[in-house]
Design a protein around this motif. Structure first.
Motif, PDB file in Angstrom:
ATOM      1  N   PRO A 222       0.808  -1.236   0.000  1.00 40.09           N
ATOM      2  CA  PRO A 222       0.000   0.000   0.000  1.00 40.09           C
ATOM      3  C   PRO A 222       0.833   1.275   0.000  1.00 40.09           C
ATOM      4  CG  PRO A 222      -0.345  -1.270   2.033  1.00 40.09           C
ATOM      5  CD  PRO A 222       0.533  -2.110   1.153  1.00 40.09           C
ATOM      6  N   SER A 223       2.117   1.177   0.414  1.00 40.17           N
ATOM      7  CA  SER A 223       2.930   2.396   0.444  1.00 40.17           C
ATOM      8  C   SER A 223       3.153   2.939  -0.976  1.00 40.17           C
ATOM      9  CB  SER A 223       4.279   2.123   1.114  1.00 40.17           C
ATOM     10  OG  SER A 223       4.986   1.171   0.362  1.00 40.17           O
ATOM     11  N   GLN A 224       2.956   2.087  -1.982  1.00 37.16           N
ATOM     12  CA  GLN A 224       3.143   2.545  -3.373  1.00 37.16           C
ATOM     13  C   GLN A 224       1.946   3.334  -3.909  1.00 37.16           C
ATOM     14  OE1 GLN A 224       5.866   2.311  -4.979  1.00 37.16           O
ATOM     15  NE2 GLN A 224       6.996   0.805  -3.781  1.00 37.16           N
ATOM     16  N   LYS A 225       0.836   3.295  -3.137  1.00 39.91           N
ATOM     17  CA  LYS A 225      -0.376   3.963  -3.649  1.00 39.91           C
ATOM     18  C   LYS A 225      -0.139   5.443  -3.927  1.00 39.91           C
ATOM     19  CE  LYS A 225      -4.049   1.184  -1.557  1.00 39.91           C
ATOM     20  NZ  LYS A 225      -5.091   1.207  -0.538  1.00 39.91           N
ATOM     21  N   LYS A 226       0.774   6.037  -3.138  1.00 43.88           N
ATOM     22  CA  LYS A 226       0.991   7.486  -3.319  1.00 43.88           C
ATOM     23  C   LYS A 226       1.528   7.791  -4.726  1.00 43.88           C
ATOM     24  CE  LYS A 226       5.521   7.474  -0.970  1.00 43.88           C
ATOM     25  NZ  LYS A 226       5.696   6.010  -1.078  1.00 43.88           N
TER      26      LYS A 226
END
Ligand code: URA
Length: 222
Positions: free
Chosen positions: A197-201
């Motif tokens: 989820p950290s890649q969502k940005k």
């Protein structure tokens, strides 16, 4: 963009890819969507590769059959195999959110996959399977005539573009789809984003990249 403005820009020699393929022009040059029904009929009972052996359903694709935006994922999973619809599981819910962030809804885009049958245990589809199915995908693209294509994930991107690169290579670049010259962009696969989820940005940058590209070419996502 109205017809007058299209002509005005064309007279100025402004790149016309967007409205050439867009709904606006389809008022004058109707997309022949009975062609898509022909492809659906052709794929029925397909046994071109081994994926046919264990499938529950052929997941052909869904959405607006005249959409300007075509989304291509990798392969159906368990939920898709059971329902016959692409992206209906957890990854599908995230895809809906991504579309929402783009100002689009599922009904406004056309969604399909590189292969139409579920690979066993959700493994990645292999080259032979993608190749066996590529004729159907090409015909879908030819019938829908989208103005842009968004590939989801590096597996689909590498296989569709015939290269072997990481997501870092694909992001914020414009490719051409085969001989069609339809601009093609690559996004993270929603299933990957569920795991990382950290890649969502980064998605927001990717969406803005497409918007910027379209703006320069006289188009927009909606
Ligand atoms: N993942 C995909 O790539 N496609 C689907 O349809 C569902 C999950």
């Amino acid at each position: 963009m109205n017809h007058k403005k299209i002509r005005y820009l064309a007279e100025m020699g402004v790149e016309a890819f967007w409205y050439k393929n867009s709904r606006h022009l389809s008022r004058f040059e109707e997309n022949n969507n009975s062609k898509l029904d022909d492809v659906k009929r052709e794929i029925d009972n397909c046994e071109r590769c081994d994926l046919s052996e264990n499938r529950g359903s052929i997941v052909f694709g869904s959405g607006d059959e005249k959409s300007r935006v075509m989304i291509i994922g990798e392969a159906p999973g368990k939920d898709e195999d059971a329902s016959g619809e692409p992206f209906v599981g957890r990854a599908g819910k995230l895809l809906d959110e991504i579309l929402f962030a783009m100002g689009l809804s599922r009904k406004e885009v056309y969604i399909t996959n590189t292969v139409k049958c579920r690979p066993p245990s959700n493994r990645n589809p292999n080259d032979d399977e993608i190749l066996s199915c590529s004729d159907f995908l090409d015909k879908q693209i030819d019938s829908i005539k989208p103005s842009i294509i968004i590939l989801l994930g590096k597996v689909a991107a590498n296989r569709m573009l015939g290269i072997n690169e990481s997501m870092a290579f694909f992001r914020k670049k414009v490719f051409d789809f085969g001989n069609t010259k339809i601009p093609l962009f690559v996004f993270y696969h929603p299933a990957y984003l569920l795991r990382s989820p950290s890649q969502k940005k980064n998605l927001w940058d990717d969406i803005n990249f497409i918007k910027g590209y379209l703006r320069k070419n006289g188009g927009s996502l909606n």
